[in-house]
Design a protein around this motif. Structure first.
Motif, PDB file in Angstrom:
ATOM      1  N   VAL A 134      30.789  37.750  48.560  1.00 26.58           N
ATOM      2  CA  VAL A 134      30.775  37.216  47.187  1.00 26.58           C
ATOM      3  C   VAL A 134      31.681  35.991  47.079  1.00 26.58           C
ATOM      4  N   ARG A 155      32.176  33.802  49.472  1.00 30.54           N
ATOM      5  CA  ARG A 155      31.409  32.711  50.090  1.00 30.54           C
ATOM      6  C   ARG A 155      30.279  32.229  49.180  1.00 30.54           C
ATOM      7  N   ASP A 156      29.602  33.193  48.543  1.00 25.15           N
ATOM      8  CA  ASP A 156      28.390  32.867  47.773  1.00 25.15           C
ATOM      9  C   ASP A 156      28.683  32.318  46.388  1.00 25.15           C
ATOM     10  N   ALA A 157      29.679  32.890  45.716  1.00 19.30           N
ATOM     11  CA  ALA A 157      29.769  32.638  44.275  1.00 19.30           C
ATOM     12  C   ALA A 157      31.032  31.912  43.835  1.00 19.30           C
ATOM     13  N   SER A 158      31.982  31.662  44.749  1.00 19.42           N
ATOM     14  CA  SER A 158      33.193  30.941  44.337  1.00 19.42           C
ATOM     15  C   SER A 158      32.855  29.499  44.001  1.00 19.42           C
TER      16      SER A 158
END
Ligand SMILES: Cc1cc2nc3c(=O)[nH]c(=O)nc-3n(C[C@H](O)[C@H](O)[C@H](O)COP(=O)(O)O)c2cc1C
Ligand code: SF4
Ligand code: SF4
Ligand code: SF4
Ligand code: FES
Ligand code: FES
Lengths: 346, 627
Positions: B593, B595-598
């Motif tokens: 999460v 990696r994907d959403a920050s």
């Protein structure tokens, strides 16, 4: 809103009215349309709109927490992320503008994973008991905040406000750290329970250029110690706050709360299902803001204004927001449930 | 804006700390003492007032170094002068580790306990200081001194390191390297409150062991030319590249950069020419920024260049600025680099006097000047959009992209941001030609490259090689493995990078080579750990780093870095919630999460090094993470 006024039913004005049609807001459709694909369906939508709006157009429901129609997007909560073909990371639907040919997935495994984790992160560190919307998202995405361990004990008053950037004590492996702390009650109008704050920045925006332009509060500190604060954590009466309550109006979690609601909840007599909402116009000045009076047992317990109301956009001033005690002083009958504020007044 | 300033009255001292940066207040409106004619005749409003906000961080630095903390009176007066809401200014002041919003003793020892220093007994220093001065952050017995743990100070080749800073009318700062608790204490107890021995010095032979060798490009002048003398710089081919740049013209300069295939050395490996072109084609004022924030743990190459060859950076920026039509350049340098700051200030002063900067550079009728902006202890301000906010006087929170810096960067204008090392390649490209530069190295990683070798290695320092050499070669070049000689792990790319094992030494240190090995070149960190190093402590330190340095803006990183650190502590103490295997699964989910959403690269990479280690070793006796 009411339909546009036609000359025939227009009020009889004393002053001459210029001839010609009344100018209106230019039509949305004048912007060129952009074609994109969402979940395999193609959507045509005006340039400059966001993926969130594009999704809504075809009935795709995207959860949001830090987004509000009447505020500038800050895109910090990341609950609204969607998968965009060609992008290494997911992108926030609330602020990403459409571009021709975008191919978007709004319910892929990766998207659901991020949304579930964001909800778990919030619910394991913040008290979400008065955030019904967030709770419903948690149910939908099967978030399990308990898997990070039992919550650590709440911070002492001002402990979180005194945190130094770049420093923290070693974590306790047995518990999950939280933002739990005592509620700040420093005035008679509203309370700030930052145990419930998900740091969505909405209150800061409402206090700043998006509505109030008072700048009484801002985000202070860094990382997990970031918090909403006045300068040096001054109590509100010693800050720039003018008690417009616009921050309360936009807070999605109940962290900011009318003192009246806070007191009733404390007594365990807050009963939302018993409440009625009545729209009226604020009697104080000529602006004519729409007020929604929330009443319980014939007492006004809080006041809001509809977000889509053109005069207010949901925002009020101290008089409309808090100045309604006078309504309740009726002949021979004192309010049945006086709040502290009223007690102090009498 | 109609602002409310709290009643906290400022003292003479507080006002003079602010006035020292801004000059005296010209009217009572601005917090001045006496009413003047101006009071009734002028009203500075609108843009004039708002445009002062970028002075906020320099003013906060001024207050901190005079008073030792940002007091309410001083902040209130600064806000009045700059027309900044106090709540927002407090938000800025409380963002930076080198500023304190609570009373703090004037003298502070920042002891680096980050990973390179950990391999060199930094813990012992901390324990001794704890015994003599008391717990970190508390005032020592005399009330004049305190100490704090610090993330990497960028002195890893001379670990362990400490930064001393003392506030007052005559503030001073000093970096101690290869230091001990005894040295720190003796520096504190000198009679006049000034440091005892020489001001922090730069020794080329220590920091750049190849100094003086032939065939070097980026390190060519280090140790041979006097870094404080423009004349000496010119005697060593200095400013030949700028001359040539004027000869061939801006268009051709950008052509050469394109042909050189130069990519950014700051970590993101983005082709320089694309940014240069975009900014050169933009209309209206544009800015050039040299990113010298260098806070990635294990990185010190930019510091070595700025301390050892500062004029090279000034010349490179001048070429870049003029080629892309930026009239103004900024060097955003981390506040922990006092010597580099002094050397750059000196270099700018001398080049201005020689008319190599200013309104008429080299008599060519073009204008370019450079300003130094000091960071205040925040790794995240190295992220380019956080850097813009920091210069503009806002919290160092990264912005959402798009828009990209070349469209809307500093002050919402098109901005070219390049790393120090990226920029110092430019004069060589101009002199040798882009094609020659492209012929060095591999197809996709061209030119010379600096590596920051530290940890358990015989001769730590900055090494220059041509792209393409293997990790093994770099280790040989730096004298081989030190410590007990048994290599356990190498960290590539810093805390945001990846660990590799002693079996992976044949990785070519190129962008594509490291990527193929599931690692990264990052900022050029090569940090060695022998097999006596407790990898658990290293991973815990990295977990702590990201939790401390997250700006706190977005949920995945703000909470994810906390949950990640807690999880590492659970693994370390064996007090896991589920089975260790389940914990490793959660760790993977946290990483995903982030990696994907920050929002920014900090969150994207906050789990990389930790996961890379757990995939390679069973660090916590909990099994390995599935690759
Ligand atoms: C958390 C974070 C920290 C960074 N720190 C630095 C830094 O200290 N120095 C630097 O040059 N780039 C740093 N960067 C990369 C910059 O955002 C940017 O990509 C770089 O300065 C561009 O220059 P380049 O193309 O020459 O590499 C950092 C990025 C992130 C996400
Ligand atoms: S009540 Fe109004 S002025 Fe006060 S903090 Fe909230 S938004 Fe700002
Ligand atoms: S107090 Fe409410 S509105 Fe403000 S940041 Fe917290 S959750 Fe958002
Ligand atoms: S990823 Fe971390 S550092 Fe980057 S914006 Fe989000 S919270 Fe800030
Ligand atoms: S709603 Fe989009 S990031 Fe919060
Ligand atoms: S200076 Fe201590 S780790 Fe870099």
């Amino acid at each position: 809103m009411s339909s546009p006024t036609t000359p025939s039913d227009a009020p009889d004005l004393k002053n001459p009215v210029p001839r010609g049609p009344i100018p209106t807001i230019p039509d949305e459709k004048l912007r060129p349309e952009v074609e994109i694909t969402i979940n395999g369906k193609s959507v045509s939508i005006p340039e400059g709109t966001t993926l969130l709006e594009a999704g809504r157009k075809i009935g795709v429901d995207t959860p949001t927490l830090c987004y509000l129609e009447n505020l500038t997007p800050v895109n910090v909560c990341r609950i609204c992320v969607v998968e965009l073909e060609g992008s290494r990371t997911l992108v926030p639907a609330c602020s990403r503008k459409v571009q021709p040919g975008m191919v978007v997935q709004t319910d892929s495994e990766r998207v659901r994973h991020s949304r579930r984790m964001v909800l778990e992160f919030l619910a394991s560190s913040v008290d979400v008991s008065t955030a019904p919307e967030l709770q419903s998202y948690m149910e939908h995405y099967e978030a399990d905040p308990a898997r990070y361990g039992p919550s650590a004990s709440p911070a002492s008053p001002s402990e979180r406000d005194d945190a130094c950037p770049g420093e923290h004590s070693a974590p306790d492996p047995a518990t999950a750290e939280t933002v739990h702390q005592p509620t700040k009650i420093d005035n008679e109008l509203y309370t700030r329970d930052y145990s419930k704050c998900i740091l969505c920045y909405k209150c800061v925006e409402a206090c700043g250029t998006d509505a109030q332009n008072t700048f009484a509060i801002a985000v202070a500190g860094r990382g997990f110690d970031a918090r909403i604060s006045t300068e040096f954590n001054n109590p509100l009466p010693n800050s720039a706050c003018v008690y417009c309550g616009n921050c309360i109006g936009v807070c999605p979690t109940g962290a900011l709360m009318f003192k009246s609601e806070h007191d009733l909840r404390k007594e365990d007599t807050w009963n939302e299902s018993e409440q009625t909402k009545t729209d009226t116009i604020c009697p104080y000045c000529g602006v004519g803001c729409t007020l929604t009076l929330h009443t319980q047992e014939n007492q006004i317990v809080k006041v809001t204004s509809p977000l889509d109301q053109q005069v207010t956009n949901g925002h009020l001033c101290i008089k409309g927001r808090f100045g309604w005690q006078f309504v309740q002083i009726r002949e021979a009958s004192a309010p049945s449930k006086p709040t502290d504020a009223q007690e102090a007044d009498t | 804006m109609d602002l409310y300033f709290s009643h906290s009255d400022s003292t003479e001292d507080e006002r003079s700390a602010v006035d020292a940066i801004l000059g005296p207040a010209d009217s009572r409106w601005m917090g001045g003492h006496h009413s003047t004619d101006l009071d009734v005749r002028t009203a500075a409003t609108g843009h004039t007032l708002r445009a002062k906000r970028h002075h906020l961080l320099p003013v906060l630095h001024g207050i901190q170094s005079r008073l030792g903390w940002i007091s309410p009176g001083a902040l209130s007066y600064a806000c009045r002068r700059l027309n900044v809401p106090p709540a927002e200014a407090y938000g800025v002041a409380s963002f930076y580790a080198l500023l304190s919003t609570q009373p703090r003793p004037p003298t502070v020892v920042h002891v680096c306990d980050d990973i390179a220093c950990l391999t060199r007994d930094a813990d012992e220093i901390c324990h001794t200081l704890e015994a003599t001065l008391g717990p970190a952050g508390t005032p020592g017995s005399d009330g004049q001194t305190t100490w704090l743990r610090s993330p990497c100070l960028g002195q890893c080749e001379r670990a362990p390191a400490a930064l001393l800073s003392s506030a007052g009318l005559h503030p001073w700062e000093k970096v101690l390297t290869e230091t001990t608790a005894t040295t720190i204490m003796s520096n504190l107890s000198s009679p006049n409150g000034q440091p005892t021995d020489e001001p922090d010095c730069f020794l080329p032979s220590v920091s750049a062991p190849q100094a003086g060798q032939s065939g070097l490009r980026l390190l060519k002048r280090i140790g041979t030319a006097n870094p404080t003398s423009l004349n000496d710089y010119r005697a060593h081919d200095g400013y030949k590249a700028l001359e040539k740049a004027f000869e061939i013209g801006s268009h051709q300069v950008i052509q050469e950069i394109t042909h050189s295939k130069l990519v950014g050395r700051g970590g993101a490996a983005f082709p320089a020419s694309i940014k240069w072109k975009a900014v050169s084609e933009a209309e209206g004022p544009c800015y050039l920024i040299c990113n010298a924030d260098e806070s990635e743990p294990g990185t010190f190459k930019d510091r070595v260049i700025m301390e050892g060859d500062p004029f090279a950076l000034i010349e490179a920026m001048t070429i870049a600025g003029i080629a892309t039509s930026c009239e103004r350049g900024f060097i955003y340098i981390r506040g922990e680099y006092p010597l580099a700051i002094r050397r750059l200030e000196n270099a700018i002063e001398q080049t201005r006097q020689a008319k190599l900067l200013g309104k008429d550079v080299m008599g060519q009728g073009v204008c370019f000047d450079i300003e130094i902006r000091k960071g205040a202890g925040a790794y995240i301000c190295g992220e380019e959009t956080a850097l813009f906010n920091s210069i503009e006087g806002y919290r160092g929170e990264p912005r959402n992209k798009p828009p990209f810096p070349t469209e809307a960067g500093l002050f919402q204008r098109p901005t070219l941001v390049n790393n120090v090392e990226t920029l110092v390649n430019v004069p060589h490209i101009i002199l040798e030609g882009g094609a020659t530069h492209a012929s060095i190295g591999t197809e996709r990683s061209t030119g010379p490259k600096l590596f920051c070798v530290a940890g358990h290695v015989k001769q730590p320092g900055v090494y220059e090689v041509e792209f393409g050499v293997t990790l093994r070669k770099i280790i040989e070049l730096s004298g081989g493995v030190a410590g007990n000689g048994n290599l356990q792990a190498v960290l590539l790319g810093g805390a945001a990078g990846a660990f590799v094992t002693a079996d992976e030494l044949d990785i070519p240190l190129t962008f594509e080579g490291t990527r193929a090995a599931d690692a990264t070149l990052g900022s050029g960190v090569v940090m060695l750990f022998d097999d006596t190093v407790d990898m658990r402590q290293i991973l815990l330190r990295i977990g702590r780093f990201f939790r401390d340095e997250s700006c706190g803006q977005c949920v995945p990183c703000r909470v994810g870095t906390v949950r990640q650190e807690e999880l590492l502590h659970r693994l370390n103490t064996g007090k896991t919630l589920g089975s260790p295997k389940e914990e490793l699964v959660i760790l993977g989910e946290l990483g995903q999460v982030m990696r994907d959403a920050s929002i920014c690269g900090l969150g994207h990479t906050a789990s990389s090094a930790i996961e890379s280690a757990l995939k390679r070793w069973d660090v916590f006796g909990s099994g390995k993470q599935n690759p």
